[in-house]
Structures are given as C-alpha cells and as structure tokens.
Design a protein around this motif. Structure first.
Motif, PDB file in Angstrom:
ATOM      1  N   LEU A 121      -6.659   4.348  -3.846  1.00 41.60           N
ATOM      2  CA  LEU A 121      -5.875   3.342  -4.554  1.00 41.60           C
ATOM      3  C   LEU A 121      -6.797   2.229  -5.034  1.00 41.60           C
ATOM      4  O   LEU A 121      -7.682   1.795  -4.304  1.00 41.60           O
ATOM      5  N   LYS A 122      -6.578   1.779  -6.258  1.00 40.65           N
ATOM      6  CA  LYS A 122      -7.402   0.719  -6.845  1.00 40.65           C
ATOM      7  C   LYS A 122      -6.712  -0.629  -6.660  1.00 40.65           C
ATOM      8  O   LYS A 122      -5.512  -0.755  -6.900  1.00 40.65           O
ATOM      9  N   THR A 123      -7.494  -1.609  -6.250  1.00 38.54           N
ATOM     10  CA  THR A 123      -6.965  -2.947  -6.007  1.00 38.54           C
ATOM     11  C   THR A 123      -7.760  -3.969  -6.806  1.00 38.54           C
ATOM     12  O   THR A 123      -8.984  -3.930  -6.842  1.00 38.54           O
ATOM     13  N   LEU A 124      -7.050  -4.890  -7.426  1.00 38.08           N
ATOM     14  CA  LEU A 124      -7.657  -5.969  -8.204  1.00 38.08           C
ATOM     15  C   LEU A 124      -7.531  -7.263  -7.424  1.00 38.08           C
ATOM     16  O   LEU A 124      -6.492  -7.537  -6.831  1.00 38.08           O
ATOM     17  N   ILE A 125      -8.593  -8.054  -7.415  1.00 37.90           N
ATOM     18  CA  ILE A 125      -8.501  -9.412  -6.898  1.00 37.90           C
ATOM     19  C   ILE A 125      -8.590 -10.337  -8.108  1.00 37.90           C
ATOM     20  O   ILE A 125      -9.542 -10.278  -8.881  1.00 37.90           O
ATOM     21  N   VAL A 135      -6.860  -4.869   2.432  1.00 40.24           N
ATOM     22  CA  VAL A 135      -6.239  -3.834   1.597  1.00 40.24           C
ATOM     23  C   VAL A 135      -7.254  -2.740   1.282  1.00 40.24           C
ATOM     24  O   VAL A 135      -6.948  -1.545   1.381  1.00 40.24           O
ATOM     25  N   ILE A 136      -8.464  -3.132   0.921  1.00 39.36           N
ATOM     26  CA  ILE A 136      -9.520  -2.159   0.616  1.00 39.36           C
ATOM     27  C   ILE A 136      -9.816  -1.287   1.835  1.00 39.36           C
ATOM     28  O   ILE A 136      -9.955  -0.063   1.713  1.00 39.36           O
ATOM     29  N   GLU A 137      -9.916  -1.886   3.013  1.00 43.47           N
ATOM     30  CA  GLU A 137     -10.190  -1.120   4.234  1.00 43.47           C
ATOM     31  C   GLU A 137      -9.117  -0.058   4.472  1.00 43.47           C
ATOM     32  O   GLU A 137      -9.435   1.088   4.794  1.00 43.47           O
ATOM     33  N   HIS A 138      -7.864  -0.437   4.314  1.00 46.12           N
ATOM     34  CA  HIS A 138      -6.777   0.507   4.542  1.00 46.12           C
ATOM     35  C   HIS A 138      -6.753   1.605   3.472  1.00 46.12           C
ATOM     36  O   HIS A 138      -6.485   2.766   3.782  1.00 46.12           O
ATOM     37  N   CYS A 139      -7.034   1.237   2.237  1.00 48.41           N
ATOM     38  CA  CYS A 139      -7.074   2.231   1.157  1.00 48.41           C
ATOM     39  C   CYS A 139      -8.209   3.229   1.369  1.00 48.41           C
ATOM     40  O   CYS A 139      -8.033   4.429   1.128  1.00 48.41           O
ATOM     41  N   ILE A 157       0.835  -1.203   0.000  1.00 50.51           N
ATOM     42  CA  ILE A 157       0.000   0.000   0.000  1.00 50.51           C
ATOM     43  C   ILE A 157       0.869   1.251   0.000  1.00 50.51           C
ATOM     44  O   ILE A 157       0.602   2.202  -0.742  1.00 50.51           O
ATOM     45  N   MET A 158       1.919   1.260   0.792  1.00 52.35           N
ATOM     46  CA  MET A 158       2.785   2.437   0.883  1.00 52.35           C
ATOM     47  C   MET A 158       3.509   2.716  -0.434  1.00 52.35           C
ATOM     48  O   MET A 158       3.625   3.871  -0.856  1.00 52.35           O
ATOM     49  N   VAL A 159       3.986   1.674  -1.101  1.00 53.91           N
ATOM     50  CA  VAL A 159       4.646   1.855  -2.398  1.00 53.91           C
ATOM     51  C   VAL A 159       3.642   2.377  -3.425  1.00 53.91           C
ATOM     52  O   VAL A 159       3.939   3.307  -4.189  1.00 53.91           O
ATOM     53  N   ALA A 160       2.440   1.798  -3.437  1.00 60.48           N
ATOM     54  CA  ALA A 160       1.416   2.250  -4.385  1.00 60.48           C
ATOM     55  C   ALA A 160       1.014   3.693  -4.109  1.00 60.48           C
ATOM     56  O   ALA A 160       0.834   4.483  -5.042  1.00 60.48           O
ATOM     57  N   LEU A 161       0.900   4.059  -2.844  1.00 60.12           N
ATOM     58  CA  LEU A 161       0.540   5.434  -2.486  1.00 60.12           C
ATOM     59  C   LEU A 161       1.633   6.404  -2.907  1.00 60.12           C
ATOM     60  O   LEU A 161       1.350   7.485  -3.451  1.00 60.12           O
ATOM     61  N   GLU A 162       2.884   6.013  -2.695  1.00 59.98           N
ATOM     62  CA  GLU A 162       4.003   6.859  -3.119  1.00 59.98           C
ATOM     63  C   GLU A 162       3.981   7.066  -4.634  1.00 59.98           C
ATOM     64  O   GLU A 162       4.160   8.186  -5.120  1.00 59.98           O
ATOM     65  N   GLN A 163       3.736   5.989  -5.388  1.00 60.75           N
ATOM     66  CA  GLN A 163       3.687   6.093  -6.840  1.00 60.75           C
ATOM     67  C   GLN A 163       2.530   6.982  -7.289  1.00 60.75           C
ATOM     68  O   GLN A 163       2.685   7.799  -8.196  1.00 60.75           O
ATOM     69  N   GLU A 164       1.378   6.817  -6.663  1.00 60.30           N
ATOM     70  CA  GLU A 164       0.195   7.595  -7.044  1.00 60.30           C
ATOM     71  C   GLU A 164       0.394   9.084  -6.745  1.00 60.30           C
ATOM     72  O   GLU A 164      -0.049   9.941  -7.508  1.00 60.30           O
TER      73      GLU A 164
END
Length: 103
Positions: free
Chosen positions: A72-76, A57-61, A20-27
């Motif tokens: 942040l968008k997450t795919l299952i 993951v969804i809850e934290h996003c 999540i942190m890496v994705a947030l940094e990228q976004e």
C-alpha cells in the motif's frame, strides 16, 4: 474522531489500522491506478506527529506486504516537503494520506 490517552497506549494504531484495512480491501478488489486515492486520510496537529503516524503506517504496510498482501502506498502531506514530490505521489495513485492542516 478525537482520541485522548496516555503516551504509548496505542492511539496511532487505533487511528491507522482501520485506514489500512479499508485501503487493503480496496486494493485487493480493484488495484489503484494513477490518479486514484487516497482512500483514507489522517490529519495530525503537528509535523512531528504526522511523521510518527506516517512511519507507523509504513511499518504496518511493509509487514502486510511481507505476508503476501499488496504493498500500500502512503503519502505524507505537510509543510517542509516539496509540493511537487507530494503531487507526484498523488498522481501515481496512493491509498492513504497522513497530513497536517494547511497542506
């Protein structure tokens, strides 16, 4: 990385928080555009565990988004879900993917 610990000890958070942190940094640096991503991948041995991890993951996003950060968008990606729906999410751009082997 392989983690083995007692139930309720925080394994899911330990796996998902760095992703999540890496994705947030990228976004925050450069927003994701259609066709990009995912930046993080979490492979789970079962569909039940993948669903549980995806929910965490969804809850934290959502909590981050409520705090003013970008959503942040997450795919299952697992069996039992229409592949066209999964492909559509990938095509629109996603930050993270929670999956099972074989999908």
């Amino acid at each position: 990385m392989i983690g083995i610990a007692f139930t309720g000890s925080g394994k899911t958070l330990v796996f998902s928080l760095p992703m999540i942190m890496v994705a947030l940094e990228q976004e925050c640096k450069i927003p994701v555009v259609p066709g990009e991503g995912p930046f993080g991948l979490c492979i789970n041995p079962s569909r039940e565990l993948a669903r549980q991890t995806h929910d965490v993951v969804i809850e934290h996003c959502e909590a981050l988004a409520n705090g003013g950060f970008p959503m942040l968008k997450t795919l299952i990606a697992m069996g039992g879900i229409d592949m066209r729906e999964q492909q559509h999410i990938l095509n629109t751009g996603c930050h993270m993917c929670v999956a099972t082997p074989g999908r």
